[in-house]
Design an enzyme around this catalytic site. Structure first.
Site, PDB file in Angstrom:
ATOM      1  CG  ASP A 141      -1.874   1.156   1.269  1.00 49.63           C
ATOM      2  OD1 ASP A 141      -1.789   2.044   0.393  1.00 49.63           O
ATOM      3  OD2 ASP A 141      -2.711   1.192   2.191  1.00 49.63           O
ATOM      4  CG  ASN A 150       1.236   1.451 -13.665  1.00 49.33           C
ATOM      5  OD1 ASN A 150       0.974   1.933 -14.767  1.00 49.33           O
ATOM      6  ND2 ASN A 150       0.308   0.868 -12.913  1.00 49.33           N
ATOM      7  CE  LYS A 172      16.575   3.358   2.502  1.00 47.91           C
ATOM      8  NZ  LYS A 172      16.354   2.470   3.659  1.00 47.91           N
ATOM      9  CB  SER A 174       5.028  11.900 -15.075  1.00 44.78           C
ATOM     10  OG  SER A 174       4.655  13.241 -14.830  1.00 44.78           O
ATOM     11  CE1 TYR A 231      -2.828  12.323 -11.509  1.00 42.12           C
ATOM     12  CE2 TYR A 231      -3.133  13.916 -13.284  1.00 42.12           C
ATOM     13  CZ  TYR A 231      -2.837  12.633 -12.860  1.00 42.12           C
ATOM     14  OH  TYR A 231      -2.536  11.664 -13.789  1.00 42.12           O
ATOM     15  CE  LYS A 247       1.110  11.451 -11.237  1.00 48.12           C
ATOM     16  NZ  LYS A 247       1.421  10.019 -11.470  1.00 48.12           N
TER      17      LYS A 247
END
Length: 319
Positions: free
Chosen positions: A80, A107, A138, A156, A183, A187
């Site tokens: 999550d 994605n 990471k 993006s 948003y 992005k």
């Protein structure tokens, strides 16, 4: 310029590719673009790891892919991206279970949701779309370093045209929350993260690519109101008209093609830190509404500031 374009599909991108022996890790791989990317790459022999937050959805995605590609080599991992605890556990499991990641495709995402917070109190879109992937990358970096291709693809959007990041107010504590501005900021952060990765890891042979898939109707828009959809549809129709196109939406096969291209194109070897659309590297453009990447999304100073803030907010530091 590649030979491909806006209507190219995933299978066309991969037509002459053999991905046998490659390990591909895809967040949000249980639906939409992620599931199509998983299907297309598994069909070419890749070992695909699908990461998502809903185990049942992942099982359904695996079944759907195997109905099309019976010998697909698939694994699933619960993660999550709106929870640093879940991300840390997913990273541990991935390092325990898998030997390498040749291609990491970040994605997953959320779009234009009402004002919400992640489990750690971050504004949902910035927290999921950027901070979640920052922290997960990471934890997965040792596996990427062990891979052969060493490519990281960050999803993006042309939505980054809506707004640059606001690193002084990432959680909208000082300004009024607007779903589309949030948003856009997230992005833009995806592109800046791509620049940050390239600057820090290119000397290890790790290269990062930001991707705009195009306008596709998937469950990414699950939070959109009728007004949101009307706004988005009008904007896309205007963009299509300006570009001389008849259709404003891509199919999922066309939408996933650019991330598959960025993950595999020979012409991108050693050339990361770029923003791709329609299976090509986009030009920097600060005025067009129909294409290109804004200069603020590739700014090194802003990328470095975002990197520092992301480390501070997540508590995760890349070695």
């Amino acid at each position: 310029m590649s030979e491909f374009g806006a209507t190219t599909t995933t299978d066309e991108v991969l037509e002459d590719k053999d991905l046998s022996g490659k390990t591909v890790f895809i967040t949000g791989g249980s639906s939409g673009l992620g599931q199509e990317t998983a299907r297309a790459m598994a069909a070419k022999g890749a070992h695909v790891i699908i990461a998502a937050r809903n185990p049942k959805q992942m099982e359904e995605a695996v079944a759907a892919i195997k109905s099309d590609v019976p010998d697909a080599e698939l694994d699933t991992l619960t993660c999550d991206l709106a929870s640093l605890e879940s991300i840390k556990e997913a990273g541990k499991q991935a390092n325990d279970r898998f030997e390498k990641i040749d291609i990491l495709i970040n994605n997953a995402g959320v779009m234009a949701c009402p004002k919400m917070e992640t489990a750690d109190g971050f504004e949902m879109q910035f927290g999921t779309n950027h901070l979640g992937h920052f922290a997960l990358t990471k934890h997965l970096m040792p596996l990427v370093e062990a891979g052969g291709d060493k490519r990281i693809v960050n999803l993006s959007s042309r939505g980054h045209h809506f707004a640059p990041t606001d690193l002084d107010d990432p959680n909208f504590e000082k300004s009024e929350y607007t779903p589309w501005i949030s948003y856009g900021r997230s992005k833009t952060a995806n592109v800046l993260f791509t620049r940050g990765l390239e600057d820090r890891f290119a000397d290890k042979g790790i290269h990062a690519y930001a991707v705009h898939p195009g306008g596709i109707q998937t469950n990414l828009g699950r939070h959109l109101t009728q007004e949101d959809m009307a706004f988005l549809r009008k904007r896309m129709e205007e963009q299509a008209k300006k570009a001389g196109k008849t259709s404003s939406f891509k199919s999922i096969l066309e939408g996933a093609a650019t991330q598959v291209w960025a993950a595999t194109a020979a012409e991108l070897e050693g050339k990361g830190g770029v923003y791709c659309e329609d299976c090509n590297v986009a030009e920097v453009d600060d005025t067009s509404t129909t294409g290109g990447v804004r200069s603020y999304a590739l700014d090194k100073g802003e990328a470095d500031r975002l990197w520092a803030l992301s480390q501070e907010m997540t508590g995760e530091t890349f070695d």
